[in-house]
Enzyme design. Sequence first.
Site, PDB file in Angstrom:
ATOM      1  N   GLU A  16      21.926  -0.087  22.564  1.00 60.53           N
ATOM      2  CA  GLU A  16      22.579  -0.838  23.643  1.00 60.53           C
ATOM      3  C   GLU A  16      21.567  -1.639  24.463  1.00 60.53           C
ATOM      4  O   GLU A  16      21.017  -1.138  25.457  1.00 60.53           O
ATOM      5  CB  GLU A  16      23.361   0.123  24.564  1.00 60.53           C
ATOM      6  N   LYS A  25      23.256   7.487  21.837  1.00 68.08           N
ATOM      7  CA  LYS A  25      23.241   6.163  22.462  1.00 68.08           C
ATOM      8  C   LYS A  25      22.063   6.043  23.412  1.00 68.08           C
ATOM      9  O   LYS A  25      21.702   7.015  24.086  1.00 68.08           O
ATOM     10  CB  LYS A  25      24.534   5.913  23.237  1.00 68.08           C
ATOM     11  N   LYS A  52      25.401  -2.217  20.330  1.00 59.51           N
ATOM     12  CA  LYS A  52      26.291  -2.264  21.505  1.00 59.51           C
ATOM     13  C   LYS A  52      25.744  -3.291  22.489  1.00 59.51           C
ATOM     14  O   LYS A  52      24.988  -2.954  23.414  1.00 59.51           O
ATOM     15  CB  LYS A  52      26.380  -0.872  22.137  1.00 59.51           C
ATOM     16  N   ARG A  56      33.778  16.330  37.908  1.00 57.90           N
ATOM     17  CA  ARG A  56      33.316  15.559  36.735  1.00 57.90           C
ATOM     18  C   ARG A  56      33.888  16.175  35.458  1.00 57.90           C
ATOM     19  O   ARG A  56      34.350  15.466  34.554  1.00 57.90           O
ATOM     20  CB  ARG A  56      31.776  15.530  36.679  1.00 57.90           C
TER      21      ARG A  56
END
Length: 347
Positions: free
Chosen positions: A177, A136, A219, A46
Site C-alpha cells: 500500500e 498489509k 493497494k 473496539r
Amino acid sequence: MSVAKLAGLAVQMVAHGKGLLAIDESIGTCDRRFAALGIAQTVDRRRAWRDLIVTTPGLGQSIGAIILNEETIRQTTLAGVPFAAAIRDAGIIPGVKVDSGTIELAGHAPERITEGLDGLKARLEAFAAVGARFAKWRGVITIAADIPTRGCIEANAQTLARYAAICQQVGLLPVIEPEVLMDGPHDLARCAVVTEAVLHAVFRHADEQGVALEGLILKPNMVLPGSDCPDQSDLVTIADATVRSLLRAVPAAVPAVAFLSGGQPGALASARLNAMNDRFKARIPWQLSFSFARAIQQPALEIWNGRDERAEAAQAAIAHRAMCDHAARCGTYDASTDVPLIRAQAA
Ligand code: 13P
C-alpha cells in the site's frame, strides 16, 4: 509457499467481483474516529465494533478478504471464536496489517517513513500461526510545494519491497500500500505524476528485492485532485487518469489492484471504481478491486455510535456499501441512486 499458491490466493481474494475490507486501523486511529462520534475509546468498544463488522450477515458475498490489526487478530469475537477463524468460517480470507506506523523521515522532515522491518519475519510467522493468510504494509507520500522528495519516494518504495519479500519468504501474500494522500490544493495532473513516480519506484525496488509480481496485491490511491483543489474533476476524468497511470506503472503480471479509499465518501468511491471498470474492464491486465476502510465503515459507524442496540442497522449499512463496491467491480453500480445492480459475476 510457492509463487503459484500465492498467485492463487491473490485471485481468490478478489474472485467473483469481491474486494477487501480493511478494519486494520491502529488503536490510535480507531480511537480518534470513535472520539469524533463520542464513542468510548476502550478495548471493549473496539472489539465490539470489529465483531459487529465481521458478523455482518452475507458479508462473504461481496468481501473476499478482511484486513485485521494486531490487536484484533489476537482477540476472540463476542461469541468466543478467534477473529481469524470467524472470518474464515464466513468464507472470507483473514489477513493482518503488520507495519508499526510512520515516523518523520530523518533528513526529510516533514515527510514520513513506515517502521516495522526489524523482527518482521518472526512476527509474520506468529501471525500465520494464528490464521493470517496475507499481510498489509502502508507507506505514506504527501504532496506539497516541494514534496515528495526523491529520498522519501525511494525510502518508502524500498521498505515496501523489503516487507513484500519477507512476506513471500514466509508464505504470506503481501498487500503493498503506497498511499499518495489526498490532502492539499494540488490538481489531478500533479497527483498523476506523483502516483506514477511512486509506483515506478515500488516496482523497481520489488524487482531488486526478488519479489514475485504474481504473488502480491497492489493497494494504491486513486488518482484524484487534492481535497482543497477547486476543480474536483468528474468521474470519467478521474477514471481515465487513474487507469492511465496504472497502465504506465503497474506490471501486467500483478494479479490485482485494490484501491484504498483515502477519505472519499463511500458513494463517490463506488462511483469512481465503477467508472473505471465500466470503461476499461476489457483492456486492463489486472482485476480492478477495492480495499476500503472508511468508504465501507463510516456510515455504519455513525449509525452504531457505540450502541449495541443499533448493531443490526449498522450491519445493514456495511452490507449495503460492500454490495455497492461489489457492483462497482462489475461496472453495474448505479451512482444516481446508490443502488448495487448485481447482474452477473465479475471475472
Ligand atoms: P481507507 O480506505 O480509509 O483509506 O483505508 C484503507 C487502509 O487500509 C488504510 O491503511
